[in-house]
Design a protein around this motif. Structure first.
Motif, short mmCIF file in Angstrom:
data_model
loop_
_atom_site.label_atom_id
_atom_site.label_comp_id
_atom_site.label_asym_id
_atom_site.label_seq_id
_atom_site.Cartn_x
_atom_site.Cartn_y
_atom_site.Cartn_z
N SER A 2 0.79 -1.22 0.00
CA SER A 2 0.00 0.00 0.00
C SER A 2 0.83 1.28 0.00
CB SER A 2 -0.92 0.01 1.23
OG SER A 2 -0.16 -0.05 2.41
N ALA A 3 2.13 1.16 0.16
CA ALA A 3 2.97 2.37 0.20
C ALA A 3 4.18 2.16 -0.68
CB ALA A 3 3.39 2.67 1.64
N VAL A 4 3.96 2.21 -1.99
CA VAL A 4 5.00 1.86 -2.95
C VAL A 4 6.18 2.83 -2.88
CG1 VAL A 4 5.53 1.55 -5.39
CG2 VAL A 4 3.32 0.82 -4.49
N LEU A 5 5.90 4.10 -2.91
CA LEU A 5 6.97 5.09 -2.99
C LEU A 5 7.92 5.03 -1.79
CD1 LEU A 5 7.82 7.22 -5.05
CD2 LEU A 5 6.53 8.91 -3.74
N PRO A 6 7.43 5.00 -0.55
CA PRO A 6 8.36 4.90 0.58
C PRO A 6 9.19 3.62 0.56
CG PRO A 6 6.19 5.60 1.33
CD PRO A 6 6.04 5.17 -0.09
N VAL A 7 8.59 2.52 0.10
CA VAL A 7 9.33 1.25 0.05
C VAL A 7 10.46 1.33 -0.97
CG1 VAL A 7 9.17 -1.19 -0.56
CG2 VAL A 7 7.39 -0.14 0.85
N LEU A 8 10.16 1.89 -2.16
CA LEU A 8 11.20 2.01 -3.18
C LEU A 8 12.31 2.95 -2.72
CD1 LEU A 8 9.14 2.22 -6.50
CD2 LEU A 8 10.44 0.28 -5.61
N ALA A 9 11.95 4.03 -2.06
CA ALA A 9 12.96 4.96 -1.56
C ALA A 9 13.87 4.27 -0.55
CB ALA A 9 12.28 6.18 -0.93
N ALA A 10 13.27 3.47 0.33
CA ALA A 10 14.07 2.74 1.32
C ALA A 10 14.99 1.72 0.65
CB ALA A 10 13.14 2.04 2.31
N ARG A 11 14.51 1.07 -0.40
CA ARG A 11 15.35 0.09 -1.12
C ARG A 11 16.54 0.79 -1.77
NH1 ARG A 11 12.16 -4.55 -2.85
NH2 ARG A 11 10.72 -5.00 -1.12
N LEU A 12 16.33 1.96 -2.34
CA LEU A 12 17.43 2.72 -2.95
C LEU A 12 18.46 3.13 -1.90
CD1 LEU A 12 15.47 4.92 -5.49
CD2 LEU A 12 17.42 3.46 -6.08
N SER A 13 18.00 3.56 -0.73
CA SER A 13 18.92 3.94 0.35
C SER A 13 19.74 2.74 0.80
CB SER A 13 18.14 4.53 1.53
OG SER A 13 17.51 5.74 1.17
N THR A 14 19.08 1.61 0.92
CA THR A 14 19.78 0.38 1.32
C THR A 14 20.84 0.00 0.29
OG1 THR A 14 17.84 -0.42 2.51
CG2 THR A 14 19.48 -2.07 1.87
N ALA A 15 20.50 0.15 -0.99
CA ALA A 15 21.45 -0.17 -2.06
C ALA A 15 22.65 0.77 -2.02
CB ALA A 15 20.75 -0.08 -3.41
N ALA A 16 22.42 2.05 -1.76
CA ALA A 16 23.53 3.01 -1.69
C ALA A 16 24.48 2.66 -0.56
CB ALA A 16 22.98 4.43 -1.50
N ALA A 17 23.90 2.26 0.60
CA ALA A 17 24.73 1.88 1.73
C ALA A 17 25.53 0.62 1.43
CB ALA A 17 23.86 1.68 2.97
N ALA A 18 24.89 -0.34 0.76
CA ALA A 18 25.56 -1.61 0.45
C ALA A 18 26.67 -1.42 -0.57
CB ALA A 18 24.53 -2.61 -0.07
N ALA A 19 26.46 -0.52 -1.53
CA ALA A 19 27.42 -0.35 -2.62
C ALA A 19 28.58 0.56 -2.25
CB ALA A 19 26.71 0.19 -3.86
N PHE A 20 28.30 1.59 -1.42
CA PHE A 20 29.33 2.62 -1.22
C PHE A 20 29.64 2.93 0.24
CE2 PHE A 20 26.90 3.59 -5.13
CZ PHE A 20 27.89 3.31 -6.06
N PRO A 22 27.95 2.64 4.61
CA PRO A 22 26.77 2.99 5.41
C PRO A 22 26.41 4.48 5.40
CG PRO A 22 28.17 1.46 6.61
CD PRO A 22 28.94 1.87 5.40
N SER A 23 27.41 5.36 5.37
CA SER A 23 27.12 6.79 5.45
C SER A 23 26.32 7.28 4.24
CB SER A 23 28.42 7.59 5.56
OG SER A 23 29.22 7.41 4.41
N TYR A 24 26.48 6.61 3.11
CA TYR A 24 25.77 7.05 1.90
C TYR A 24 24.31 6.59 1.88
CZ TYR A 24 30.36 8.38 0.25
OH TYR A 24 31.58 8.98 0.13
N GLY A 25 23.96 5.72 2.83
CA GLY A 25 22.57 5.30 2.93
C GLY A 25 21.66 6.37 3.51
N ASP A 26 22.27 7.46 4.02
CA ASP A 26 21.46 8.54 4.60
C ASP A 26 21.00 9.55 3.55
OD1 ASP A 26 21.80 7.45 7.12
OD2 ASP A 26 23.62 8.60 7.53
N LEU A 27 21.53 9.45 2.34
CA LEU A 27 21.13 10.40 1.30
C LEU A 27 19.69 10.13 0.87
CD1 LEU A 27 24.19 10.63 -1.15
CD2 LEU A 27 23.29 12.43 0.31
#
Length: 570
Positions: A2-20, A22-27
């Motif tokens: 029921s909340a697509v946009l917040p879930v996708l945003a959270a997935r992108l943040s998680t991916a940023a932290a995993a790839a680059f 933890p500090s980049y997951g806050d962007l």
């Protein structure tokens, strides 16, 4: 889902932290709706900002981000576009699930006090009160919808010199205020004003009468009370015509704070926040200067010992925090009062009456203009009564519906006419002036209230017909397939309703909801043209009926939040 946009945003943040790291997951991924259909449903510029911070090529960063991004359960494979934008396209099943399970809100356990409308006793409400009332009602509705505990406050102007003038004038004319309606009281005020300005003796008597009023003289208080009662009864009629949720219980006028004003002065003096200036007690706050560079005072007590509205507003702030326990205070008052509220909030914070945990916001708004582009006035140059405008709007709507059969024209004209005025007020950025143009307001086409109301009525008719074809009224089922671009576009918009409402609650800008609802109605029109509903077959027909039902719900809920009714027939 029921909340697509917040879930996708959270997935992108998680991916940023995993790839680059933890500090980049806050962007903030800054996930936005795609500007064109070929770019998918959503776009993010996260890779570009990461590349800037990392000193690496944006498309290289985007490729790494997409490589670790886990969204296969929600989206088609992500695409990289241009200099490094990440484009996401939801799966049809994800969109359908989001439409079928709309996001809901729970209590935030926070209280918001909203101060709005604020008419003056003994004066008829005029077009200037329209904006505060309409905007305030809409914001209260939205704040309540997203989970706030909302307290409405109508800070009626019912105290001050004008009542001393009017009571003295009524005594000289042997009038009893209870025998006057609001029009009569307004005329009494106008006569007393002229008398006050022309006769020093009368002016002195009027000032003495104010002292009697403030000190509780029974005869004076009784005359004043009758003026207040007559005025509030008239205000109630206007609120009923506007379908406003303001009630008599929400009225907390200036007079309610009268007994607190000496303590306001005493406490500010004890805190070292007041300075005597030409006999008045003022606060000179850092950062507030006039054009000449001189400090701008907040006059809390006047040189004659009386209290101005700054003292009353300070008492109101303290009451709303200490007694009403507000976590957020919102003042819906025209933009000309911006400096005043900045100073009041600053002084209240300096006195610790407005703690850091409580926010205070001035929701300013522009002026209602006439066709000549100047502030709306009567031909004689006076202010236009609000009831006159509203009655004319209903009349225009009645003419619009004259040839419509099968509806209660009188009731529908009221719903459409009042809704048209409200929508015109709310649909533009509240900070802007707008022209009061009834012909445009009641138009059935374009970004107008009647256009949205008609979209709702048309959906109601379609759904009713769909049920009648099966000789029963059935509950619409689920959206199960989205095969056509027009279906997909409409479904995508529906999933954004909760996010838009949340934005309005945060920004206090109701025009965002108006724009969204107009987009939904426009997408619905395209859907009608390209996707037959009642003549389609099987699962396609059932799914499209469900999509229509979901759209009807969004339009009905959205119009309700704006303070408008959604008629079933027009």
């Amino acid at each position: 889902m029921s909340a697509v946009l917040p879930v996708l945003a959270a997935r992108l943040s998680t991916a940023a932290a995993a790839a680059f790291g933890p500090s980049y997951g806050d962007l903030d991924p800054e996930l936005r709706s795609a500007t064109k259909p070929e770019f998918g449903h959503y776009q993010s510029n996260l890779a570009l900002r990461l590349a800037n911070a990392l000193g690496r090529p944006p498309r290289e960063v985007a490729a790494r981000l997409v490589d670790v991004l886990e969204i296969a359960d929600l989206c088609e494979p992500a695409e990289i576009a241009g200099p490094g934008f990440v484009n996401l396209r939801l799966r049809a099943s994800t969109l359908a699930a989001a439409v079928n399970e709309p996001r809901t809100f729970t209590s935030r356990h926070q209280r918001v006090v909203v101060d709005y409308s604020q008419p003056n006793v003994a004066k008829q409400m005029h077009v200037g009160h329209l904006r505060s009332t309409v905007i305030g009602d809409a914001l209260c509705n939205v704040l309540q919808y997203v989970g706030y505990d909302v307290v409405r406050q109508n800070h009626v102007g019912d105290w001050g010199t004008q009542y001393g003038m009017m009571i003295e004038q009524s005594l000289e004319e042997s009038l009893d205020p209870k025998d006057l309606d609001l029009q009569g009281l307004q005329l009494l005020y106008e006569r007393s004003r002229k008398h006050f300005d022309a006769d020093a003796v009368f002016a002195g008597k009027s000032r003495n009468r104010v002292v009697l009023l403030q000190s509780g003289d029974p005869e004076t208080r009784a005359s004043w009370r009758r003026m207040v009662d007559v005025s509030l009864a008239d205000f109630d009629q206007v609120y009923a015509l506007l379908d406003s949720k303001l009630t008599r219980a929400d009225v907390v006028g200036e007079s309610a704070y009268n007994d607190e004003l000496p303590r306001v002065v005493d406490d500010l003096t004890a805190a070292g926040l007041l300075t005597e200036s030409d006999g008045a007690l003022c606060a000179f706050l850092p950062g507030f200067t006039g054009r000449d560079g001189q400090p701008l005072p907040v006059i809390v007590r006047k040189s004659d010992g009386g209290f101005g509205y700054s003292a009353t507003d300070l008492a109101a702030v303290r009451h709303r925090v200490s007694t009403l326990h507000a976590d957020r205070i919102v003042y819906v008052v025209d933009h000309r009062q911006a400096l005043h509220f900045e100073q009041i909030f600053a002084l209240a914070r300096a006195a610790d009456w407005l703690p850091p945990t409580t926010t205070a916001e001035h929701v300013g708004f522009g002026t209602v203009l006439g066709p000549d582009g100047k502030p709306f006035k009567t031909r004689a140059g006076g202010t236009v009564k609000l009831t006159t405008l509203l009655d004319e709007a209903v009349s225009r709507a009645a003419a619009l519906l004259e040839d419509r059969d099968g509806i209660d024209r009188e009731a529908t004209a009221k719903v459409v006419g009042i809704g048209a005025v409200k929508y015109a007020d709310l649909s533009s950025d509240r900070g802007n002036d707008y022209v009061f143009d009834l012909d445009r307001m009641v138009a059935m086409t374009g970004n107008t209230g009647p256009y949205l109301q008609y979209a709702h009525a048309r959906l109601t008719r379609l759904l009713s017909k769909a049920g009648a074809e099966h000789d029963q009224v059935t509950e619409p089922g689920q959206v199960t397939e989205l095969k056509e671009p027009a279906e997909e576009r409409l479904a995508l918009l529906l999933t954004g309703f909760a996010d838009v409402v949340e934005q309005v609650a945060e920004t206090l800008q109701p025009h965002r909801l108006c724009t969204y609802l107009y987009d939904v109605a426009t997408a619905l029109s395209v859907f009608y043209e390209q996707c037959p509903v009642l003549t389609s077959q099987g699962s396609t027909r059932a799914s499209r009926i469900a999509l229509c039902a979901a759209t009807r719900t969004v339009l009905q809920d959205g119009l309700g939040l704006l303070g408008m009714q959604a008629p079933d027939a027009m």
